[in-house]
Design an enzyme around this catalytic site. Structure first.
Site, PDB file in Angstrom:
ATOM      1  CB  SER A   1      -0.854  -0.009   1.273  1.00 46.00           C
ATOM      2  OG  SER A   1      -1.457   1.242   1.491  1.00 46.00           O
TER       3      SER A   1
ATOM      4  CE1 TYR B   1      -4.429  -2.558   4.752  1.00 38.57           C
ATOM      5  CE2 TYR B   1      -3.764  -0.282   4.472  1.00 38.57           C
ATOM      6  CZ  TYR B   1      -4.218  -1.467   3.930  1.00 38.57           C
ATOM      7  OH  TYR B   1      -4.455  -1.570   2.582  1.00 38.57           O
TER       8      TYR B   1
HETATM    9  P1  NAP Z   1     -11.132  -6.246  -1.271  1.00 44.07           P
HETATM   10  O1  NAP Z   1     -12.000  -6.276  -2.465  1.00 44.07           O
HETATM   11  O2  NAP Z   1     -11.757  -6.313   0.080  1.00 44.07           O
HETATM   12  O3  NAP Z   1     -10.017  -7.360  -1.431  1.00 44.07           O
HETATM   13  C1  NAP Z   1      -9.469  -8.067  -0.352  1.00 44.07           C
HETATM   14  C2  NAP Z   1      -9.726  -9.522  -0.573  1.00 44.07           C
HETATM   15  O4  NAP Z   1      -8.991 -10.292   0.378  1.00 44.07           O
HETATM   16  C3  NAP Z   1     -11.199  -9.893  -0.413  1.00 44.07           C
HETATM   17  O5  NAP Z   1     -11.582 -10.722  -1.483  1.00 44.07           O
HETATM   18  C4  NAP Z   1     -11.218 -10.641   0.905  1.00 44.07           C
HETATM   19  O6  NAP Z   1     -12.247 -11.602   0.986  1.00 44.07           O
HETATM   20  C5  NAP Z   1      -9.868 -11.297   0.871  1.00 44.07           C
HETATM   21  N1  NAP Z   1      -9.414 -11.700   2.202  1.00 44.07           N
HETATM   22  C6  NAP Z   1      -9.487 -11.000   3.347  1.00 44.07           C
HETATM   23  N2  NAP Z   1      -8.952 -11.712   4.349  1.00 44.07           N
HETATM   24  C7  NAP Z   1      -8.546 -12.877   3.818  1.00 44.07           C
HETATM   25  C8  NAP Z   1      -7.934 -14.030   4.355  1.00 44.07           C
HETATM   26  N3  NAP Z   1      -7.625 -14.128   5.644  1.00 44.07           N
HETATM   27  N4  NAP Z   1      -7.658 -15.070   3.518  1.00 44.07           N
HETATM   28  C9  NAP Z   1      -7.978 -15.001   2.210  1.00 44.07           C
HETATM   29  N5  NAP Z   1      -8.562 -13.939   1.649  1.00 44.07           N
HETATM   30  C10 NAP Z   1      -8.844 -12.894   2.449  1.00 44.07           C
HETATM   31  O7  NAP Z   1     -10.276  -4.896  -1.286  1.00 44.07           O
HETATM   32  P2  NAP Z   1      -9.160  -4.341  -2.282  1.00 44.07           P
HETATM   33  O8  NAP Z   1      -9.223  -2.877  -2.145  1.00 44.07           O
HETATM   34  O9  NAP Z   1      -9.251  -4.959  -3.609  1.00 44.07           O
HETATM   35  O10 NAP Z   1      -7.819  -4.830  -1.546  1.00 44.07           O
HETATM   36  C11 NAP Z   1      -6.913  -5.748  -2.122  1.00 44.07           C
HETATM   37  C12 NAP Z   1      -5.535  -5.496  -1.531  1.00 44.07           C
HETATM   38  O11 NAP Z   1      -5.129  -4.168  -1.855  1.00 44.07           O
HETATM   39  C13 NAP Z   1      -5.469  -5.607  -0.010  1.00 44.07           C
HETATM   40  O12 NAP Z   1      -4.263  -6.247   0.372  1.00 44.07           O
HETATM   41  C14 NAP Z   1      -5.438  -4.151   0.441  1.00 44.07           C
HETATM   42  O13 NAP Z   1      -4.786  -3.996   1.680  1.00 44.07           O
HETATM   43  C15 NAP Z   1      -4.648  -3.535  -0.702  1.00 44.07           C
HETATM   44  N6  NAP Z   1      -4.799  -2.109  -0.880  1.00 44.07           N
HETATM   45  C16 NAP Z   1      -6.014  -1.569  -1.185  1.00 44.07           C
HETATM   46  C17 NAP Z   1      -6.116  -0.202  -1.354  1.00 44.07           C
HETATM   47  C18 NAP Z   1      -7.424   0.465  -1.679  1.00 44.07           C
HETATM   48  O14 NAP Z   1      -7.483   1.692  -1.621  1.00 44.07           O
HETATM   49  N7  NAP Z   1      -8.463  -0.261  -2.063  1.00 44.07           N
HETATM   50  C19 NAP Z   1      -4.982   0.619  -1.214  1.00 44.07           C
HETATM   51  C20 NAP Z   1      -3.764   0.020  -0.908  1.00 44.07           C
HETATM   52  C21 NAP Z   1      -3.683  -1.331  -0.749  1.00 44.07           C
HETATM   53  P3  NAP Z   1     -13.692 -11.185   1.603  1.00 44.07           P
HETATM   54  O15 NAP Z   1     -14.163 -10.019   0.797  1.00 44.07           O
HETATM   55  O16 NAP Z   1     -14.508 -12.423   1.417  1.00 44.07           O
HETATM   56  O17 NAP Z   1     -13.453 -10.833   3.034  1.00 44.07           O
END
Ligand code: NAP
Length: 252
Positions: A139, A152
């Site tokens: 991130s 985080y």
């Molecule tokens: P997201 O759609 O919520 O993606 C996260 C995914 O990880 C979800 O499918 C979730 O499943 C799954 N997950 C959570 N805990 C888990 C576990 N213990 N084992 C296996 N799967 C698990 O959100 P996103 O924004 O696309 O995030 C994806 C990545 O990008 C994350 O690592 C996040 O920290 C990072 N990120 C996001 C942003 C942002 O602004 N969106 C910015 C920087 C970094 P469920 O939905 O079923 O819980």
């Protein structure tokens, strides 16, 4: 020529957000994808959307080493050894000052991001083809600090150390390992963080975050997917142990 023709990519958190957008782009570029996550319904609908000829799913909580090992086996049995591994699953943890931060949430947040990426590396590296690419979604807060999100922020910095260690270990096999550092990216995951952090509606909270980004807006999941494709493909053949920010200048 498609950029991932006949490559096999395993993506954790592949059923939604950044993971699903990347899975779709990888398949459009010729890859087969193995989607790993905890939401069985979401995984099934993601596979249905992408098409069963190109995608398979496996349920695994990334904090569970044996479950990750089994999910990797499912993918390899279906499509063969892996060329791309995208360790992307994540949770946001709590929004609280360190003195108030719940200890169990702190431990779980580290376990998902750092422990989860460790399990993914541990079980995928032995079945990766030489010359492959590993990408870990960190991130913008894996590069800079941010208040009230200590677990985080610590977890996302921790992934950088894991990435650099892995990059050294597997370089002799030509496997590259990099971290991706998205800034605020429009997904429900980020909306929740922003609304909790500001106490405002989604639209007003998003405006506050836009104001922190030099380019003045959130990133889209498609923009992150394109960055992941770059790291996954031969376009980045000399890039390893790097931290790749797609954050509109927020970490600069
Ligand atoms: P997201 O759609 O919520 O993606 C996260 C995914 O990880 C979800 O499918 C979730 O499943 C799954 N997950 C959570 N805990 C888990 C576990 N213990 N084992 C296996 N799967 C698990 O959100 P996103 O924004 O696309 O995030 C994806 C990545 O990008 C994350 O690592 C996040 O920290 C990072 N990120 C996001 C942003 C942002 O602004 N969106 C910015 C920087 C970094 P469920 O939905 O079923 O819980």
């Amino acid at each position: 020529m498609a950029q991932l023709q006949d490559k096999v990519a395993l993506i954790t958190g592949g059923e939604s957000g950044i993971g699903l957008a990347s899975a779709k782009l990888f398949v459009a570029e010729g890859a087969k994808v193995v989607l790993v996550g905890i939401g069985e319904d979401g995984l099934e609908s993601a596979v249905a959307e992408i098409g069963e000829d190109h995608a398979v799913s496996a349920v695994a909580d990334v904090t569970d080493s044996a479950a990750v090992a089994a999910a990797v086996r499912t993918g390899v049995d279906r499509f063969g050894n892996l060329d791309v591994v995208f360790s992307n699953a994540g949770i946001s943890g709590a929004v609280a000052k360190i003195v108030d931060y719940p200890e169990d949430v702190f431990a779980r947040t580290l376990a998902v991001h750092v422990g989860g990426a460790f399990h993914v590396l541990k079980h995928t590296l032995p079945v990766m083809n030489d010359g492959g690419s590993v990408i870990i979604t960190s991130s913008v807060v894996g590069l800079v600090g941010f208040g009230d999100l200590s677990a985080y922020v610590a977890a996302k910095h921790g992934q950088v150390g894991l990435m650099r260690s892995a990059a050294k270990e597997v370089a002799p096999r030509g496997i590259r390992v990099n971290t991706l550092h998205p800034g605020p990216t429009s997904t429900p995951f980020q909306d929740d963080i922003e609304m909790t952090a500001t106490g405002k509606s989604q639209a007003d909270a998003a405006k506050d975050f836009d104001a922190m980004i030099p380019l003045g807006r959130h990133t889209t999941v498609e923009e992150i997917a394109k960055a992941a494709l770059y790291l996954a493909s031969d376009a980045s053949s000399m890039v390893t142990s790097s931290t790749f920010a797609i954050d509109g200048g927020m970490s600069g």
